[in-house]
Design an enzyme around this catalytic site. Structure first.
Site, mmCIF file in Angstrom:
data_model
loop_
_atom_site.group_PDB
_atom_site.id
_atom_site.type_symbol
_atom_site.label_atom_id
_atom_site.label_comp_id
_atom_site.label_asym_id
_atom_site.label_seq_id
_atom_site.Cartn_x
_atom_site.Cartn_y
_atom_site.Cartn_z
ATOM 1 N N HIS A 22 -14.911 44.053 114.970
ATOM 2 C CA HIS A 22 -15.974 43.145 114.517
ATOM 3 C C HIS A 22 -16.008 41.891 115.393
ATOM 4 O O HIS A 22 -17.070 41.387 115.753
ATOM 5 C CB HIS A 22 -15.720 42.692 113.071
ATOM 6 C CG HIS A 22 -15.811 43.789 112.053
ATOM 7 N ND1 HIS A 22 -14.734 44.232 111.331
ATOM 8 C CD2 HIS A 22 -16.870 44.530 111.639
ATOM 9 C CE1 HIS A 22 -15.118 45.179 110.499
ATOM 10 N NE2 HIS A 22 -16.401 45.392 110.667
ATOM 11 N N LYS A 78 -18.514 53.292 116.776
ATOM 12 C CA LYS A 78 -17.705 54.203 115.945
ATOM 13 C C LYS A 78 -18.619 54.898 114.939
ATOM 14 O O LYS A 78 -18.535 56.091 114.722
ATOM 15 C CB LYS A 78 -16.586 53.470 115.224
ATOM 16 C CG LYS A 78 -15.744 54.421 114.377
ATOM 17 C CD LYS A 78 -14.603 53.737 113.686
ATOM 18 C CE LYS A 78 -15.066 52.858 112.549
ATOM 19 N NZ LYS A 78 -15.650 53.588 111.412
ATOM 20 N N ALA A 109 -10.478 43.483 114.898
ATOM 21 C CA ALA A 109 -10.812 43.068 116.274
ATOM 22 C C ALA A 109 -12.135 43.665 116.762
ATOM 23 O O ALA A 109 -12.813 43.068 117.604
ATOM 24 C CB ALA A 109 -9.675 43.459 117.211
ATOM 25 N N GLY A 140 -21.158 48.611 116.072
ATOM 26 C CA GLY A 140 -20.136 49.362 116.804
ATOM 27 C C GLY A 140 -20.521 50.834 116.917
ATOM 28 O O GLY A 140 -21.160 51.390 116.025
ATOM 29 N N SER A 183 -11.007 50.511 112.168
ATOM 30 C CA SER A 183 -11.862 50.665 110.996
ATOM 31 C C SER A 183 -11.223 49.941 109.830
ATOM 32 O O SER A 183 -9.991 49.930 109.697
ATOM 33 C CB SER A 183 -11.987 52.160 110.655
ATOM 34 O OG SER A 183 -12.490 52.315 109.347
ATOM 35 N N LEU A 208 -12.545 42.110 108.177
ATOM 36 C CA LEU A 208 -12.849 42.142 109.610
ATOM 37 C C LEU A 208 -11.626 42.454 110.474
ATOM 38 O O LEU A 208 -10.512 42.024 110.179
ATOM 39 C CB LEU A 208 -13.437 40.793 110.033
ATOM 40 C CG LEU A 208 -14.692 40.368 109.266
ATOM 41 C CD1 LEU A 208 -15.175 38.998 109.737
ATOM 42 C CD2 LEU A 208 -15.813 41.393 109.417
#
Ligand code: PAF
Length: 284
Positions: free
Chosen positions: A37, A151, A35, A149, A187, A33
């Site tokens: 997450h 991303k 930041a 997220g 990531s 994990l």
């Protein structure tokens, strides 16, 4: 924070909450994990009475030769971060829990069209693997909302479509990309970058920003902007898979009247496959 490792214990905990009538927010993860997450957890806490995070590295969403075997497993550190973030329930199943009959089961969840473009072209089984495991998780966690997220923007749309098409009473929420100070999208795979590559990596976001500016100036120039993006990444030492302008809503190729666009890119840098995207509103 309560941690459970099997479906039965998860179901008991969820049943208790359902009995109390509290709302549940869910953040599925593969662990390791960062930041980004934790910001999903923070928003989950804001939006619901109880929060669940899952940590499970899902083998069927990795292709042959991809990084499944080497995917970092950091359960202890992850648990500490989640506890500090105020999580209520961590679900960390092993393979047997989610794939009791093995990985070659016939039943899969597929969202065909969305899954075959962009990342799906290069990772043919990936989104079916994602949709299948997220479906299993949603059925058991029974959340009111689930957070992802942006991303992984294509993943977010695949999951939104899956829950809509399967009439799941769950709201899927996408949250903006969390970036390092130099712009690199956070990531778990950034850890694969060596020091030299880590310096170059933020260029993928710069290339997207440059392309966004060009697109705003010349919305009809999509093919040229995509080609320039590919070249710019190659010139910096990336091995780009795609650099593509799409409609934000459904990732279709934009028509002449579309104004809400996204530029999405995937590129290898050393042994890390990086993805990123940016949204652009153009006036026509
Ligand atoms: O984005 C991820 O971490 C994974 O694809 C997910 C959604 C947890 C499914 O395994």
């Amino acid at each position: 924070m309560n941690t459970v490792f099997d479906l039965q214990s998860l179901r008991w905990a969820i049943a208790e909450w359902k009995h109390q009538g509290v709302s549940i927010a869910f953040v599925p993860t593969m662990g390791n994990l960062h930041a980004g997450h934790l910001s999903l957890l923070k928003e989950a806490k804001r939006l619901a009475d109880r929060t669940v995070v899952s940590i499970f590295v899902n083998p069927i969403q990795f292709g042959k030769g991809e990084d499944y075997e080497g995917y970092p497993s950091t359960l202890e550190a992850d648990s500490r971060k989640l506890q500090a973030g105020g999580l209520d329930l961590l679900f960390a199943p092993d393979l047997k829990q989610l794939y009791p009959a093995g990985m070659d089961v016939d039943t899969r969840v597929t969202v065909p069209q969305l899954s075959n473009i962009l990342c799906g072209k290069f990772r043919p089984e990936h989104f079916t693997g994602v949709a299948t495991v997220v479906c299993k998780l949603l059925i058991n966690v029974q959340p009111d909302i689930a957070l992802f997220g942006e991303k992984d923007y294509q993943q977010l749309l695949v999951i939104k479509k899956m829950t809509m098409d399967l009439c799941m009473p769950i709201e899927i929420i996408g949250l903006p990309i969390h970036r390092e100070a130099d712009g690199l999208a956070m990531s778990s795979r950034n850890g694969y970058l060596n020091r030299q590559e880590r310096v170059i990596a933020p260029f993928i976001y710069q290339a997207l920003q440059q392309a966004a500016e060009r697109l705003q100036q010349n919305p009809a120039d999509i093919a040229k902007i995509e080609a320039q993006g590919m070249q710019a990444l190659e010139a910096k030492g990336f091995r780009p898979e795609y650099f593509s302008v799409r409609r934000t809503e459904d990732l279709a190729e934009p028509g002449p009247d579309d104004t809400q666009l996204s530029i999405l890119a995937a590129a290898w840098l050393g042994s890390a496959r990086l993805i990123d995207n940016i949204q652009v509103n153009v006036s026509r």
